[in-house]
Design an enzyme around this catalytic site. Structure first.
Site, PDB file in Angstrom:
ATOM      1  N   LYS A   1       0.847  -1.208   0.000  1.00 12.00           N
ATOM      2  CA  LYS A   1       0.000   0.000   0.000  1.00 12.00           C
ATOM      3  C   LYS A   1       0.876   1.249   0.000  1.00 12.00           C
ATOM      4  O   LYS A   1       2.074   1.169   0.301  1.00 12.00           O
ATOM      5  CB  LYS A   1      -0.913  -0.024   1.226  1.00 12.00           C
ATOM      6  CG  LYS A   1      -0.170   0.034   2.569  1.00 12.00           C
ATOM      7  CD  LYS A   1      -1.086  -0.282   3.736  1.00 12.00           C
ATOM      8  CE  LYS A   1      -0.333  -0.223   5.049  1.00 12.00           C
ATOM      9  NZ  LYS A   1      -1.163  -0.727   6.189  1.00 12.00           N
TER      10      LYS A   1
ATOM     11  N   TYR B   1      16.845  30.598   7.874  1.00 13.04           N
ATOM     12  CA  TYR B   1      15.566  31.257   8.185  1.00 13.04           C
ATOM     13  C   TYR B   1      15.346  31.328   9.684  1.00 13.04           C
ATOM     14  O   TYR B   1      15.625  30.357  10.417  1.00 13.04           O
ATOM     15  CB  TYR B   1      14.410  30.471   7.587  1.00 13.04           C
ATOM     16  CG  TYR B   1      14.224  30.639   6.107  1.00 13.04           C
ATOM     17  CD1 TYR B   1      14.049  31.904   5.537  1.00 13.04           C
ATOM     18  CD2 TYR B   1      14.193  29.527   5.274  1.00 13.04           C
ATOM     19  CE1 TYR B   1      13.854  32.041   4.172  1.00 13.04           C
ATOM     20  CE2 TYR B   1      13.992  29.657   3.915  1.00 13.04           C
ATOM     21  CZ  TYR B   1      13.825  30.921   3.361  1.00 13.04           C
ATOM     22  OH  TYR B   1      13.628  31.053   2.021  1.00 13.04           O
TER      23      TYR B   1
HETATM   24  C1  LIG Z   1      -0.321  -1.672   6.917  1.00 13.62           C
HETATM   25  C2  LIG Z   1      -0.844  -2.959   7.364  1.00 13.62           C
HETATM   26  C3  LIG Z   1      -0.005  -4.077   7.485  1.00 13.62           C
HETATM   27  C4  LIG Z   1       1.495  -3.988   7.375  1.00 13.62           C
HETATM   28  O1  LIG Z   1       1.989  -3.475   8.596  1.00 13.62           O
HETATM   29  P1  LIG Z   1       3.559  -3.301   8.878  1.00 13.62           P
HETATM   30  O2  LIG Z   1       3.609  -2.837  10.285  1.00 13.62           O
HETATM   31  O3  LIG Z   1       4.044  -2.253   7.935  1.00 13.62           O
HETATM   32  O4  LIG Z   1       4.220  -4.595   8.646  1.00 13.62           O
HETATM   33  C5  LIG Z   1      -0.591  -5.311   7.740  1.00 13.62           C
HETATM   34  N1  LIG Z   1      -1.931  -5.423   7.945  1.00 13.62           N
HETATM   35  C6  LIG Z   1      -2.762  -4.360   7.903  1.00 13.62           C
HETATM   36  C7  LIG Z   1      -4.213  -4.537   8.151  1.00 13.62           C
HETATM   37  C8  LIG Z   1      -2.253  -3.083   7.624  1.00 13.62           C
HETATM   38  O5  LIG Z   1      -3.068  -2.025   7.600  1.00 13.62           O
END
Ligand SMILES: *Cc1c(COP(=O)(O)O)cnc(C)c1O
Length: 401
Positions: free
Chosen positions: A72, A294
């Site tokens: 994702k 800045y």
């Molecule tokens: C993002 C997500 C993962 C992966 O989690 P990590 O901590 O990055 O390994 C797995 N399951 C669900 C439901 C998620 O939202």
């Protein structure tokens, strides 16, 4: 060269905005390609070999459970197309998780035979795309179960789905009262649906001592016993490190694949997959009492050497790193002095007499971990990764180290 192969590969997938690679000219003049890379002001180097190796480590840690890859958010900012194709081709990864339907639609042509789960579920607007792109929704409520079942009935078929059971995150997933209804009326409620995965998600798997972990494990087991048998999944990266009790049939790591440390209190078993670097543009002497940058937030208490570096918050570094955190030049750490601006930042390089314009400066990578940078900028390694911008030139290499 291995690197060239990755770049050709990326060019072959034109139109998918995988990266802003140089055009073909650089390949006709190999040394030009080297030079332009050498002088790239801000650069994000992504080691596909490390991501593949990290996936294999996940497989080993979780075995006999299988491993899926969570890709994702553009594979946590590192580029979903190249990451997913590398994992499929080199580690035989055949199961992927995305959050949004659009991400699944984008991923489908790259991994035509893989299972793609969509965590957002199956709201009515998404059902046509889920079906035509053969995406498997993770159903999050009785209402979604009903909607997906109705789509299956209309097609006179059984549609695959995962079911997310909430065990304490209280964010997504079927809550306890709905679970009781689904369990009592499974035959009716799951008509026209084939449940291919029962899953839940841990709230505190980054902390192995959290009582939430055994509590959620227990609730998950109870839920599994209530429902018709199907493969089960509970662990993300942190869960994989909690041990085999948490692995069930499928683990779903994201962070660890990209080199993050899922349990920061322990040594990181995963390889660095991303390096963010800038270049020294100028080195100057700042007199005692003068300020830098800045807001004049850094004031030289004595004559100070300041290196101005071609990296700023528009490249993915956090503005919160003003006067906080360090960078590395030729193996030596130098503190950030003054604010981080959009394109530039300044380092105190007093006592580092060899620093010259053109030198590479590492902000995250082999010396400075994602966790260190997250700590000094007041965020999480996840947000460091997903904030990496597309202005920094992306260079994909096949190396694991
Ligand atoms: C993002 C997500 C993962 C992966 O989690 P990590 O901590 O990055 O390994 C797995 N399951 C669900 C439901 C998620 O939202």
């Amino acid at each position: 060269m291995e690197k060239d192969r990755a770049e050709h590969h990326a060019q072959g997938m034109a139109g998918m905005h995988v990266a802003d690679f140089d055009d073909g000219r650089t390949h006709r003049h190999g040394s030009d390609a080297m030079l332009s890379e050498e002088f790239e002001p801000s650069c994000l180097t992504i080691r596909l070999g490390a991501i593949v190796e990290n996936f294999r480590s996940m497989q080993r840690l979780a075995a006999p459970a299988a491993a899926a890859a969570v890709v994702k958010a553009d594979a946590y900012g590192l580029g979903m197309p190249l990451v997913a194709t590398a994992l499929q081709a080199r580690a035989h990864c055949d199961t992927f998780f995305v959050a949004r339907h659009r991400e699944g639609v984008q991923l489908r042509p790259l991994v035509p035979h893989a299972r793609i789960y969509v965590l957002d579920g199956a709201p009515p607007e998404a059902v046509p795309a889920l079906i035509s792109y053969r995406l498997t929704p993770v159903l999050n409520s009785i209402t979604e179960v009903a909607g997906w079942g109705a789509a299956g009935r209309a097609m006179r078929t059984e549609l695959d789905a995962a079911l997310h059971i909430d065990t304490g995150m209280n964010r997504l997933g079927v809550p306890t009262d709905e679970l009781a209804v689904l369990a009592a009326e499974a035959g009716k409620r799951f008509q026209h649906i084939r449940i291919v995965l029962l899953m839940s998600h841990l709230a505190c798997s980054d902390d192995p001592s959290s009582p939430m972990n055994p509590l959620q494990l227990d609730r998950f087991r109870t839920a599994l016993a209530m429902l018709p048998t199907a493969p089960a999944s509970l662990a993300s990266s942190g869960g994989v490190m909690l041990g085999k009790d948490y692995a069930f049939d499928l683990v779903r790591p994201g962070l660890g694949l990209y080199g993050g440390n899922p349990q920061p209190a322990k040594p990181n078993p995963f390889l660095v997959a991303a390096r963010l670097t800038g270049r020294v543009l100028q080195v100057r002497r700042v007199d005692k009492g003068e300020s830098v940058g800045y807001g004049a937030t850094f004031r030289a208490g004595q004559s100070t050497a300041i290196a101005t570096v071609s990296l700023g918050y528009a490249d993915g570094l956090m503005r919160a790193n003003g006067n906080r955190g360090e960078a590395v030049i030729e193996g030596v750490r130098a503190p950030i002095a003054g604010r981080v601006s959009m394109d530039l930042l300044t380092l105190d390089v007093s006592g580092m007499a060899s620093v010259r314009a053109g030198m590479e400066v590492e902000f995250v990578g082999d010396t400075i971990t994602l966790e260190e940078l997250a700590e000094t900028s007041g965020t999480a390694s996840y947000e460091i990764l997903t904030s990496l911008s597309h202005r920094a030139k992306r260079v994909y290499v096949e190396d694991a180290r």
